[in-house]
Design a protein around this motif. Structure first.
Motif, short mmCIF file in Angstrom:
data_model
loop_
_atom_site.label_atom_id
_atom_site.label_comp_id
_atom_site.label_asym_id
_atom_site.label_seq_id
_atom_site.Cartn_x
_atom_site.Cartn_y
_atom_site.Cartn_z
N MET A 1 0.74 -1.15 -0.11
CA MET A 1 0.22 0.06 0.02
C MET A 1 0.96 1.23 0.09
SD MET A 1 -3.00 -1.02 -0.26
CE MET A 1 -3.67 0.62 -0.39
N LEU A 2 1.90 1.05 0.69
CA LEU A 2 2.74 2.34 0.77
C LEU A 2 3.33 2.64 -0.49
CD1 LEU A 2 4.74 2.27 3.99
CD2 LEU A 2 3.14 3.75 3.66
N VAL A 3 3.71 1.58 -1.35
CA VAL A 3 4.32 1.82 -2.78
C VAL A 3 3.26 2.05 -3.59
CG1 VAL A 3 5.18 0.53 -4.59
CG2 VAL A 3 6.01 -0.23 -2.44
N SER A 4 1.92 1.83 -3.31
CA SER A 4 0.98 2.11 -4.12
C SER A 4 0.81 3.48 -4.01
CB SER A 4 -0.17 1.41 -3.64
OG SER A 4 -1.27 1.63 -4.68
N VAL A 5 0.71 4.06 -2.69
CA VAL A 5 0.57 5.65 -2.48
C VAL A 5 1.61 6.32 -3.14
CG1 VAL A 5 0.59 7.46 -0.85
CG2 VAL A 5 -0.72 5.17 -0.11
N THR A 6 2.62 5.99 -3.18
CA THR A 6 3.86 6.63 -3.90
C THR A 6 3.72 6.61 -5.37
OG1 THR A 6 5.23 5.90 -2.10
CG2 THR A 6 6.37 7.00 -4.07
N GLU A 7 3.50 5.61 -5.94
CA GLU A 7 3.17 5.37 -7.31
C GLU A 7 2.28 5.99 -7.70
OE1 GLU A 7 4.60 0.84 -8.66
OE2 GLU A 7 2.37 1.26 -8.26
N ARG A 8 0.83 6.46 -7.11
CA ARG A 8 -0.13 7.07 -7.60
C ARG A 8 -0.50 8.46 -7.03
NH1 ARG A 8 -3.71 2.32 -5.23
NH2 ARG A 8 -5.71 3.58 -6.06
N THR A 9 0.84 8.85 -6.51
CA THR A 9 0.60 10.29 -6.00
C THR A 9 -0.13 11.11 -6.95
OG1 THR A 9 2.90 9.86 -4.81
CG2 THR A 9 2.37 12.07 -5.33
N ARG A 10 0.35 11.24 -8.30
CA ARG A 10 -0.52 12.12 -9.08
C ARG A 10 -1.99 11.90 -9.22
NH1 ARG A 10 2.77 14.83 -13.07
NH2 ARG A 10 1.07 14.98 -14.32
N GLU A 11 -2.28 10.48 -9.04
CA GLU A 11 -3.53 10.23 -9.10
C GLU A 11 -4.23 10.87 -7.81
OE1 GLU A 11 -4.75 5.93 -8.94
OE2 GLU A 11 -6.47 6.48 -7.94
N ILE A 12 -3.51 10.88 -6.81
CA ILE A 12 -4.03 11.34 -5.39
C ILE A 12 -4.54 12.83 -5.74
CG2 ILE A 12 -3.82 11.75 -3.13
CD1 ILE A 12 -2.12 8.90 -3.14
N GLY A 13 -3.29 13.41 -6.33
CA GLY A 13 -3.35 14.92 -6.40
C GLY A 13 -4.45 15.22 -7.31
N LEU A 14 -4.68 14.52 -8.48
CA LEU A 14 -5.81 14.55 -9.49
C LEU A 14 -7.15 14.71 -8.51
CD1 LEU A 14 -7.08 15.22 -12.17
CD2 LEU A 14 -7.32 12.49 -12.15
N LYS B 1 -7.86 14.76 -5.55
CA LYS B 1 -8.10 16.16 -4.78
C LYS B 1 -8.43 17.28 -5.36
CE LYS B 1 -5.90 15.00 -0.47
NZ LYS B 1 -4.95 15.62 0.75
N ALA B 2 -7.75 17.44 -6.74
CA ALA B 2 -8.01 18.85 -7.62
C ALA B 2 -9.72 18.74 -7.86
CB ALA B 2 -7.29 18.65 -8.62
N ILE B 3 -10.21 17.58 -8.10
CA ILE B 3 -11.52 17.39 -8.86
C ILE B 3 -12.54 17.12 -7.65
CG2 ILE B 3 -10.67 16.45 -11.07
CD1 ILE B 3 -11.84 13.67 -10.14
#
Lengths: 413, 276
Positions: free
Chosen positions: A310-323, A325-327
Motif C-alpha cells: 500500500m505504501l508503494v501504491s500511494v507513492t506510485e499513485r501520487t499524481r492520481e491522488i493529487g488529481l 483532490k483537484a477534482i
C-alpha cells in the motif's frame, strides 16, 4: 462515496495490478490457512480425547481407594484402606439422584488356553456393568444376573486376550480357558475400544463379581475386618450438571462411614470423567491456542506485506491522488479509498485462506486417527482478524495518501 | 450552487482602464493576495499583492515566465492553496476562510482543471474518467453516466466512451480532460498549459474547443501559460512578473483557432447548460 463505489474502485485498481495483488493476498492467505488448519486440528484432537473418555460411559463417577493427588507431582497414593461391599451398599442406598450404581473387583491374573497364556486384569463385575460403562459384547453375551447370583465360572474376554489365547479365526465362545488355573467357560467377546493414550483398553476379561470374590480370589478379597473388598464403585449421574452434587454426597457419606476427621484428607478418591476431560482439555486447549498464535505470526507478516504494497501504491499513485483532490475528493474520501483497497486485499486473501485451511485440515485427517473440527468461531475469528489486519496495516498508507498536498502531488514525477 | 451573497459594488473597469462590458457579479474577485514562503531567514514572496477581477464569460490568459508566480496564482485561484494575505471571492464565496473539506467541495463544484499532462486515470475508460468529479459530488450512477456521456459528446468524443485513456491520442486525452472539467458545470475552467504536451495541430484543436466553449456556452476559461501565442487566442491577457501583475490588457488581434467559424453541430445543447 458509497461503499459500492469504493469496492468497485478497489477492485478495478487491484485488477490493474493482478500479480502484485495476488502476491500480497498470498501472504494473508497462508496466514489464515495456517491458523484455520492448526486450530481445526487442535479442536479435533480435543474432541478425540473427549470421545475417548466419554466412551467409558456417560456422566460416570468412580470411587477408588487411596488418595490420588492432583496438581503438580500428582499420582502419589496415600494410605490404602480398601473399599468394601458395605461401602458399596451404603452408597447405593443413600446417595440420591443417581441412575445406577455398580462395583467391581479386579486383580491381575494369568489366562491360559492350550499352550497360550495372557496376563491381564480379570474384573469381577455386576450385571449392570455393561450399561453403566457403556461396554457390550461383540459376540456371545456379557455377564448377567443369573451368572452373578450363581457365581458361575463364565468369562467375557476382551479382544486382546482373545488374540493372545486363540488362533485367528477360531471362535472362543464355548471354549474353556483357565484363569489362575481355574477353568472358565467363555460366553462372550467384548467389542474393541482400541488402544489410546489411556493404554490398551481391550486387555480385559470380565467374570461375575461373586465368582471373583468368593471362588477365584477367596481370602485375597477379604479385608482385615473380614469384609469382601471391591476395587471401584461406579455411579451414573442423570446429567452432567448433577455430577458435582453426586460426587459431594459420595464424599460426605464415605468420610462419615470411615470416620475421617474433618481436618484430614479422604483415604479414597471420587473421580469424574469430566474432571479428566477438563484436565486433558486444558492441556490440548493451551496447545491449540499456542499453535494458533504461531500461525497468527504468519498472518502478521502478511499484514506487513499489505502495508508495504500500500505504501508503494500511494507513492506510485501520487499524481492520481493529487488529481482526485483537484477534482473534489475530500481527505476522508482518499483515506477510505486506500483503506478499502487494503481491507479488500486482506479480506479476499482471508477467504482464500479459509478454503485452503479447511482443505488442508481435511487432507491431514486422511492420515490421522481423528477428524479435524472446523469451528465457525475459528472462521469468524480468521475473517475478523484479516479485516483487522487490513485496517491496521492499511491505515498508515491511507492517511499518508489523504494528507498529501494536492499541489505537490500533481507536480510529482 | 452555493448561495450568492449580495455583492458590493465593484467598478467594472479593468486595471489599465479598459471598460468591462459585464455588469454582473464577478466570478473571481481577488484583493491584495500575497503568498509568502519562509526558507530559514529568507522570505520568498511568490505573490506580492495581486488584485484581480474576472467576470463570467471572459476568456483570459495569465501569462508570465517561470518563477513569475503564475503557478502560485493559479493554485490559489483553483483553491488548491490558500493565500498568506488578502481576500479571494470565487463565485460569491469567500474562499480564504474555508477548511480542507470545504475547499474540496468548492473545487468539485466551481472549478474545472485542465492540466498540461492531462492527468487521466490510466486503464480507466474515458467515460469513467469523466464521471470521477460526479462521484465525489454524490450524483447517482445513472445520472452520472448520462452527464459524462453528454460532456464527452460535447468535446467530440461521443464515439470513444469506452476507450481507455492510454488508447487515445494526446489530443483526445486532453478532450477527455476537458470533458471532465466541464461535467460538473463549474464556474471557471483553469487550464494550465493545456497544449504544452501536444503537437501544433492537436493544440489548435484544443484551443478551438476552448474558444467554442467560451463563445457558444459562455464558459469562463482562464489559461495559465508562458506562451504568448496561446495568450493571443484569448480576449484578455494578465501579465505577471515577480509576484505582481505588471500588465492587464485586451487582446486586439485574437487568433481564432477554429478553421471555420461556421461550424456544424454546435456544442451548446449537448452540454445542457446555457450561457452563464
Amino acid at each position: 462515496m458509497v461503499l459500492g463505489e469504493l469496492i468497485k474502485l478497489a477492485f478495478n485498481t487491484l485488477a490493474a495490478n493482478k500479480t502484485r495483488a495476488f502476491l500480497t493476498m498470498l501472504g494473508i492467505s497462508i496466514g489464515v490457512a495456517a491458523v484455520i488448519a492448526l486450530m481445526s486440528i487442535g479442536a479435533g484432537v480435543q474432541e478425540y480425547i473427549t470421545q475417548q473418555f466419554a466412551s467409558a460411559g456417560a456422566n460416570l463417577i468412580g470411587v477408588v481407594p487411596g488418595r490420588i493427588q492432583r496438581g503438580p507431582g500428582g499420582g502419589a497414593f496415600g494410605a490404602q484402606a480398601p473399599l468394601t461391599m458395605s461401602d458399596y451398599r451404603a452408597v447405593a442406598a443413600n446417595v440420591a439422584n443417581v441412575l445406577d450404581t455398580s462395583a467391581d473387583f479386579a486383580r491381575p491374573s494369568v489366562f491360559a488356553y492350550g499352550d497360550n497364556t495372557s496376563e491381564v486384569n480379570v474384573t469381577g463385575v455386576m450385571a449392570n456393568f455393561s450399561a453403566i460403562r457403556n461396554w457390550n459384547a461383540r459376540s456371545g453375551r456379557m455377564i448377567d444376573e443369573s451368572d452373578v447370583a450363581g457365581r458361575s465360572r463364565v468369562v467375557a474376554l476382551g479382544q486382546t486376550v482373545v488374540n493372545d489365547l486363540f488362533e485367528p479365526g477360531e471362535d472362543p465362545i464355548g471354549k474353556v480357558v483357565r484363569i489362575n488355573n481355574v477353568p472358565f467357560r467363555v460366553i462372550g467377546v467384548m467389542e474393541s475400544k482400541g488402544a489410546s493414550f489411556l493404554g490398551d483398553q481391550d486387555a480385559v476379561a470380565f467374570i461375575p463379581i461373586t465368582t471373583a470374590q468368593e471362588r477365584l480370589f477367596g481370602q485375597q478379597s477379604l479385608s482385615v475386618t473380614g469384609e469382601r473388598t471391591i476395587s471401584t464403585i461406579y455411579l451414573q449421574a442423570p446429567s452432567k450438571e448433577s455430577v458435582p452434587s453426586v460426587m459431594a454426597q459420595v464424599d460426605e457419606l464415605l468420610r462419615e462411614r470411615r470416620r475421617i476427621p474433618a481436618d484430614e484428607p479422604s483415604d479414597f478418591s471420587v473421580l469424574s470423567q469430566d474432571e479428566l476431560i477438563n484436565t486433558f482439555g486444558a492441556v490440548t486447549g493451551v496447545l491449540t491456542v499456542f499453535l494458533g498464535a504461531i500461525a497468527a505470526i504468519s498472518l502478521l507478516v502478511g499484514g506487513i506485506g499489505i502495508m508495504n504494497i500500500m505504501l508503494v501504491s500511494v507513492t506510485e499513485r501520487t499524481r492520481e491522488i493529487g488529481l482526485r483532490k483537484a477534482i473534489g475528493a475530500k481527505p476522508s474520501a482518499i483515506l477510505t479509498q486506500f483503506l478499502t483497497e487494503a481491507v479488500f486485499l486482506s479480506l479476499i486473501g482471508g477467504l482464500v485462506g479459509i478454503a485452503v485451511g479447511v482443505g488442508g485440515a481435511m487432507a491431514i485427517s486422511r492420515f490421522a486417527e481423528f477428524q479435524p473440527v472446523v469451528q465457525v468461531s475459528t472462521i469468524v475469528l480468521a475473517v475478523g482478524f484479516s479485516i483487522a489486519v487490513g485496517l491496521f496495516f492499511g491505515i498508515y498508507p491511507a492517511r499518508r495518501a489523504a494528507r498529501l498536498n494536492p499541489i505537490e502531488a500533481l507536480r510529482f514525477e | 450552487m452555493l448561495n450568492v451573497q449580495v455583492k458590493e459594488q465593484v467598478i467594472p473597469v479593468g486595471l489599465n482602464g479598459h471598460v468591462n462590458e459585464h455588469s454582473r457579479q464577478p466570478v473571481i474577485e481577488a484583493r491584495d493576495i500575497a503568498k509568502i514562503y519562509r526558507m530559514g531567514d529568507i522570505e520568498v514572496r511568490a505573490l506580492d499583492g495581486v488584485s484581480l477581477t474576472i467576470y463570467p464569460g471572459e476568456l483570459t490568459a495569465i501569462m508570465g515566465p517561470s518563477g513569475s508566480g503564475k503557478t502560485t496564482l493559479m493554485n490559489i485561484l483553483g483553491c488548491l492553496d490558500q493565500p498568506t494575505r488578502g481576500t479571494y471571492r470565487l463565485d460569491g464565496v469567500d474562499v480564504e476562510k474555508l477548511n480542507d473539506n470545504q475547499l474540496a467541495v468548492i473545487r468539485n463544484k466551481k472549478i474545472g482543471f485542465v492540466f498540461q499532462s492531462f492527468n487521466l486515470l490510466r486503464r480507466t475508460s474515458a467515460i469513467d474518467n469523466v464521471e470521477q468529479p460526479l462521484i465525489y459530488a454524490g450524483v447517482p450512477p445513472r445520472e452520472r453516466r448520462e452527464r459524462a456521456k453528454a460532456a464527452l459528446e460535447a468535446v467530440g468524443l461521443g464515439h470513444r466512451l469506452k476507450h481507455h485513456a492510454n488508447e487515445l491520442s494526446g489530443g483526445q486525452q486532453q478532450r477527455v480532460a476537458i470533458a471532465r472539467a466541464l461535467v460538473n458545470n463549474p464556474a471557471i475552467i483553469l487550464a494550465d498549459e493545456p497544449t504544452g504536451n501536444l503537437d501544433s495541430k492537436s493544440g489548435a484543436e484544443i484551443m478551438c474547443l476552448f474558444q467554442r466553449l467560451n463563445e457558444e456556452n459562455g464558459i469562463t476559461v482562464i489559461f495559465v501559460t508562458h506562451d504568448p501565442r496561446i495568450a493571443q487566442h484569448t480576449r484578455r491577457v494578465i501579465r505577471i512578473a515577480d509576484g505582481k501583475i505588471v500588465d492587464d490588457y485586451p487582446v486586439t488581434d485574437q487568433i481564432i483557432a477554429c478553421p471555420d467559424k461556421a461550424l456544424p453541430d454546435p456544442i451548446l445543447e449537448k452540454l445542457g447548460h446555457g450561457v452563464g
